[in-house]
Design an enzyme around this catalytic site. Sequence first.
Site, PDB file in Angstrom:
ATOM      1  CG  ASP A 179      -2.300   0.507   0.942  1.00  0.00           C
ATOM      2  OD1 ASP A 179      -2.430   1.378   0.055  1.00  0.00           O
ATOM      3  OD2 ASP A 179      -3.256   0.069   1.590  1.00  0.00           O
ATOM      4  CG  ASP A 250      -9.928   0.681  -0.652  1.00  0.00           C
ATOM      5  OD1 ASP A 250      -8.986   0.846  -1.438  1.00  0.00           O
ATOM      6  OD2 ASP A 250      -9.780   0.563   0.569  1.00  0.00           O
TER       7      ASP A 250
END
Length: 435
Positions: A179, A250
Amino acid sequence: MFHPSASRTGRTVAGLTAFAACSVGLVAATGPASAAPDPARAPLAPRTAEPYPHLAPTPPMGWNNWSYYMCDINEKVILDNARALVRTDLARKGYNTVTVDDCWMAKQRGPEGELLADPARFPHGMAHLGRQLHAMGLKFGIYADVGTHTCEKYPGSMGHFRQDAELFASWKVDYVKADGCNVPTAPGSTKEQTYRDLYGQMSRALAATGRPMTFSVSAPAYFQFDGRPLWHRVIGWSADVGNLWRGGRDVALEKQSPAQKWSSILYNFTYNSGLADLQRPGRWNDPDFLLAGDSGLTTDEMRSQMALWAMMAAPLISSTDLTKLSGAALEVLGNKEVIAVDQDPLGVQGKVVRQETGMAVLSKPLHNGDRAVALFNSGNTPRTLSTTAKDAGLPDAGSYRLRELHSGRITNSGGEIAAKNVPPHATVLYRVTAR
């Protein structure tokens, strides 16, 4: 997991209005938050000289805990879902990588600066977890972050890339998702230069271990709202440093409403379907997880996400409770003919060949000369959808054989590819053969 200017748990999901706006290239100008700069931990390094090893000839498939469980994970949760992959035959159909997302770590590194597993969640450690997964015939995936901390404030890999890569290799990790939360911009550098340098450092560190670890890069998600040219440029170098990359927001979380989940699927489909020219075989656009399961989605909605992700040659990574998988969800995830479209060895992302308000038609070339054609009704009322063999990119032929991949029904056509009364939020997926 990308979350613009808000905590991951607090981010809102774009609705149908965002889906429409994204369709015409209109996105809000916002971006992810970052930590305060720490120049001592962010030295600039030369650009990656060699592309990352070619470790994903077809889009990765598997399971990740994040969208369903978030931080509510432990060794039992992970292994129970892994066993469910095997028991349901999903593993045999390609869902073979189990990835533990954020929150697996202890809050502090060990005495030698090493990452440690949370002793309450993973009392036997991560190497033990990997051995258990490998004993089931599965691959072991793990989460990290190139910043100072992960999105949930666990230790990041910044300043520890080589150490963390060697640790993952010693644990026999097969897949690393990195990430990009809490990345301080290095003095004298742009945001892009900093992300490129940090992901480059992790890429080189993973490759230097000699262990083949598929590398999932999240950098492009942090540039989705910084302008299309910059976003596309970041995707370009992400394809050098890794095997796949998260492009944007997301997908929705389990705790969100069915309407929010469907809106997020629409949104992610829309942005990702416009990136086909930036993908190439072995280097994959990733629009995030499959939500088929205990999610509140209808069967038509689950089938649509699966069909659209397959058309886009997207990674097929489930994020649900596989131990409670409904028969309908298992049918969706396990549809071998739809999986074959996704995993087609030609490795081409399908493109939108027709789009109007509330509908889209996609076409994808397949290695044997067939075409996959998807007729997607994103609207709220039934409608008839169609295209032609010519517009779908098929060669001239006397007739065309259409196999619908959900029902298995076969029809023949002189050139029209159509479906009547397609239900709201449903997709009709054909494999079309010129005869």
